[in-house]
Write a protein that holds these residues in place. Structure first.
Motif, PDB file in Angstrom:
ATOM      1  N   PRO A   1       0.818  -1.218   0.000  1.00  0.00           N
ATOM      2  CA  PRO A   1       0.000   0.000   0.000  1.00  0.00           C
ATOM      3  C   PRO A   1       0.853   1.271   0.000  1.00  0.00           C
ATOM      4  N   LEU A   2       0.432   2.246  -0.788  1.00  0.00           N
ATOM      5  CA  LEU A   2       1.135   3.525  -0.854  1.00  0.00           C
ATOM      6  C   LEU A   2       1.001   4.278   0.473  1.00  0.00           C
ATOM      7  N   LEU A   3      -0.188   4.253   1.043  1.00  0.00           N
ATOM      8  CA  LEU A   3      -0.430   4.918   2.322  1.00  0.00           C
ATOM      9  C   LEU A   3      -0.190   3.939   3.461  1.00  0.00           C
ATOM     10  N   THR A   4       0.344   4.432   4.551  1.00  0.00           N
ATOM     11  CA  THR A   4       0.706   3.551   5.669  1.00  0.00           C
ATOM     12  C   THR A   4      -0.479   3.170   6.554  1.00  0.00           C
ATOM     13  N   ASP A   5      -1.596   3.879   6.412  1.00  0.00           N
ATOM     14  CA  ASP A   5      -2.816   3.478   7.122  1.00  0.00           C
ATOM     15  C   ASP A   5      -4.016   3.924   6.301  1.00  0.00           C
ATOM     16  N   ARG A   6      -5.210   3.570   6.769  1.00  0.00           N
ATOM     17  CA  ARG A   6      -6.424   3.859   6.008  1.00  0.00           C
ATOM     18  C   ARG A   6      -7.201   5.035   6.584  1.00  0.00           C
ATOM     19  N   SER A   7      -6.527   5.937   7.282  1.00  0.00           N
ATOM     20  CA  SER A   7      -7.244   7.034   7.913  1.00  0.00           C
ATOM     21  C   SER A   7      -7.917   7.951   6.891  1.00  0.00           C
ATOM     22  N   LEU A   8      -7.274   8.194   5.743  1.00  0.00           N
ATOM     23  CA  LEU A   8      -7.889   9.044   4.726  1.00  0.00           C
ATOM     24  C   LEU A   8      -9.150   8.393   4.160  1.00  0.00           C
ATOM     25  N   LEU A   9      -9.101   7.092   3.911  1.00  0.00           N
ATOM     26  CA  LEU A   9     -10.282   6.387   3.412  1.00  0.00           C
ATOM     27  C   LEU A   9     -11.391   6.418   4.446  1.00  0.00           C
ATOM     28  N   ASP A  10     -11.066   6.173   5.699  1.00  0.00           N
ATOM     29  CA  ASP A  10     -12.088   6.176   6.739  1.00  0.00           C
ATOM     30  C   ASP A  10     -12.734   7.557   6.879  1.00  0.00           C
ATOM     31  N   ALA A  11     -11.908   8.614   6.800  1.00  0.00           N
ATOM     32  CA  ALA A  11     -12.451   9.963   6.894  1.00  0.00           C
ATOM     33  C   ALA A  11     -13.381  10.257   5.720  1.00  0.00           C
ATOM     34  N   TYR A  12     -12.981   9.814   4.533  1.00  0.00           N
ATOM     35  CA  TYR A  12     -13.825  10.016   3.351  1.00  0.00           C
ATOM     36  C   TYR A  12     -15.137   9.264   3.481  1.00  0.00           C
ATOM     37  N   LEU A  13     -15.074   7.993   3.880  1.00  0.00           N
ATOM     38  CA  LEU A  13     -16.279   7.190   4.005  1.00  0.00           C
ATOM     39  C   LEU A  13     -17.216   7.740   5.073  1.00  0.00           C
ATOM     40  N   ALA A  14     -16.636   8.308   6.122  1.00  0.00           N
ATOM     41  CA  ALA A  14     -17.461   8.852   7.211  1.00  0.00           C
ATOM     42  C   ALA A  14     -18.320  10.017   6.742  1.00  0.00           C
ATOM     43  N   THR A  15     -17.871  10.724   5.706  1.00  0.00           N
ATOM     44  CA  THR A  15     -18.619  11.890   5.235  1.00  0.00           C
ATOM     45  C   THR A  15     -19.453  11.597   3.995  1.00  0.00           C
ATOM     46  N   THR A  16     -19.351  10.369   3.461  1.00  0.00           N
ATOM     47  CA  THR A  16     -20.070  10.074   2.220  1.00  0.00           C
ATOM     48  C   THR A  16     -20.973   8.857   2.336  1.00  0.00           C
ATOM     49  N   ALA A  17     -20.379   7.694   2.507  1.00  0.00           N
ATOM     50  CA  ALA A  17     -21.160   6.460   2.405  1.00  0.00           C
ATOM     51  C   ALA A  17     -21.347   5.739   3.727  1.00  0.00           C
ATOM     52  N   GLY A  18     -20.936   6.315   4.822  1.00  0.00           N
ATOM     53  CA  GLY A  18     -21.078   5.641   6.102  1.00  0.00           C
ATOM     54  C   GLY A  18     -19.977   4.641   6.328  1.00  0.00           C
ATOM     55  N   PRO A  19     -20.142   3.748   7.308  1.00  0.00           N
ATOM     56  CA  PRO A  19     -19.089   2.785   7.661  1.00  0.00           C
ATOM     57  C   PRO A  19     -18.734   1.884   6.486  1.00  0.00           C
ATOM     58  N   ASP A  20     -17.482   1.556   6.395  1.00  0.00           N
ATOM     59  CA  ASP A  20     -17.000   0.653   5.353  1.00  0.00           C
ATOM     60  C   ASP A  20     -17.229  -0.787   5.792  1.00  0.00           C
ATOM     61  N   PRO A  21     -17.991  -1.575   5.001  1.00  0.00           N
ATOM     62  CA  PRO A  21     -18.295  -2.947   5.421  1.00  0.00           C
ATOM     63  C   PRO A  21     -17.134  -3.915   5.250  1.00  0.00           C
ATOM     64  N   THR A  22     -16.088  -3.516   4.535  1.00  0.00           N
ATOM     65  CA  THR A  22     -14.983  -4.432   4.284  1.00  0.00           C
ATOM     66  C   THR A  22     -13.980  -4.368   5.432  1.00  0.00           C
ATOM     67  N   PRO A  23     -13.256  -5.479   5.710  1.00  0.00           N
ATOM     68  CA  PRO A  23     -12.284  -5.483   6.798  1.00  0.00           C
ATOM     69  C   PRO A  23     -11.073  -4.628   6.468  1.00  0.00           C
ATOM     70  N   SER A  24     -10.333  -4.243   7.476  1.00  0.00           N
ATOM     71  CA  SER A  24      -9.117  -3.490   7.259  1.00  0.00           C
ATOM     72  C   SER A  24      -8.102  -4.357   6.530  1.00  0.00           C
TER      73      SER A  24
END
Length: 221
Positions: free
Chosen positions: A190-213
């Motif tokens: 992975p290019l990014l070392t964690d998924r914080s950007l994805l989680d922040a994006y999902l929190a403001t658009t589609a809600g919780p991400d159903p897929t595992p980390s």
């Protein structure tokens, strides 16, 4: 003794090469000459230039689906085999470049068809355990196709009036050698070392991400 190639298949193979070399407006009589048939036989089998181009589109999709599925199932051995066989892909790659170069609704449709096909062979990879499942399979496939085809178009060896299919395999090897290492790194580490950007994006658009980390950086799932 090998069975003779049917006329419609000879026409299709000749069209892929001729359209790649001269562009999508290449005369059908040149296609007929290349295939060893009359121009009237092209109309008999395909009806019109547009239908012949649609058949060329379908052939490029079939080749891509077959090779990508084989790559995802065959792993590193299949990758090396495909890299060693660049010559056989030259007409298909050249045709796709010409189609993208021409632009318009048909080019857009081809990109959409590539993305739809990618959804299928990525799903095959998921079932084989070589591809990580996606929260948005269609969106992932669309972005991957746009990135791949856009990068290919930027190089644009087809910007000349004629494309030399004898030179194209060498260009393909050079292009592939330049991108394959960085691409495999991006896809496997992975290019990014964690998924914080994805989680922040999902929190403001589609809600919780159903897929595992995903696994820790650098680890395989």
């Amino acid at each position: 003794m090998a069975d003779p190639i049917p006329a419609d298949e000879r026409i299709l193979q000749a069209a892929l090469r001729r359209f790649a070399v001269d562009g999508l407006s290449a005369p059908l009589r040149r296609v007929a000459e290349d295939a060893g048939v009359s121009a009237g036989l092209i109309i008999h089998h395909y009806g019109s230039r547009e239908k012949l181009l649609e058949a060329c589109d379908q052939r490029t999709l079939e080749v891509t689906r077959t090779e990508k599925s084989g790559l995802l199932a065959g792993g590193s051995g299949e990758l090396l085999a495909q890299l060693a066989q660049a010559e056989q892909y030259a007409p298909v790659v050249g045709y796709v470049l010409r189609r993208l170069q021409a632009g318009g609704p048909l080019a857009i449709q081809l990109v959409e068809d590539f993305a739809t096909s990618a959804v299928d062979y990525l799903a095959d990879g998921e079932r084989a355990g070589t591809i990580t499942p996606s929260r948005d399979p269609q969106g992932r496939a669309e972005v991957l196709m746009e990135m791949a085809l856009g990068a290919l178009l930027l190089q644009l060896p087809a910007q000349r009036e004629q494309l030399d299919l004898e030179e194209l395999p060498a260009w393909l090897r050079k292009y592939t050698q330049r991108i394959i290492g960085p691409l495999l790194e991006i896809y496997t580490i992975p290019l990014l070392t964690d998924r914080s950007l994805l989680d922040a994006y999902l929190a403001t658009t589609a809600g919780p991400d159903p897929t595992p980390s995903p696994p820790t950086t650098g680890e395989r799932p």
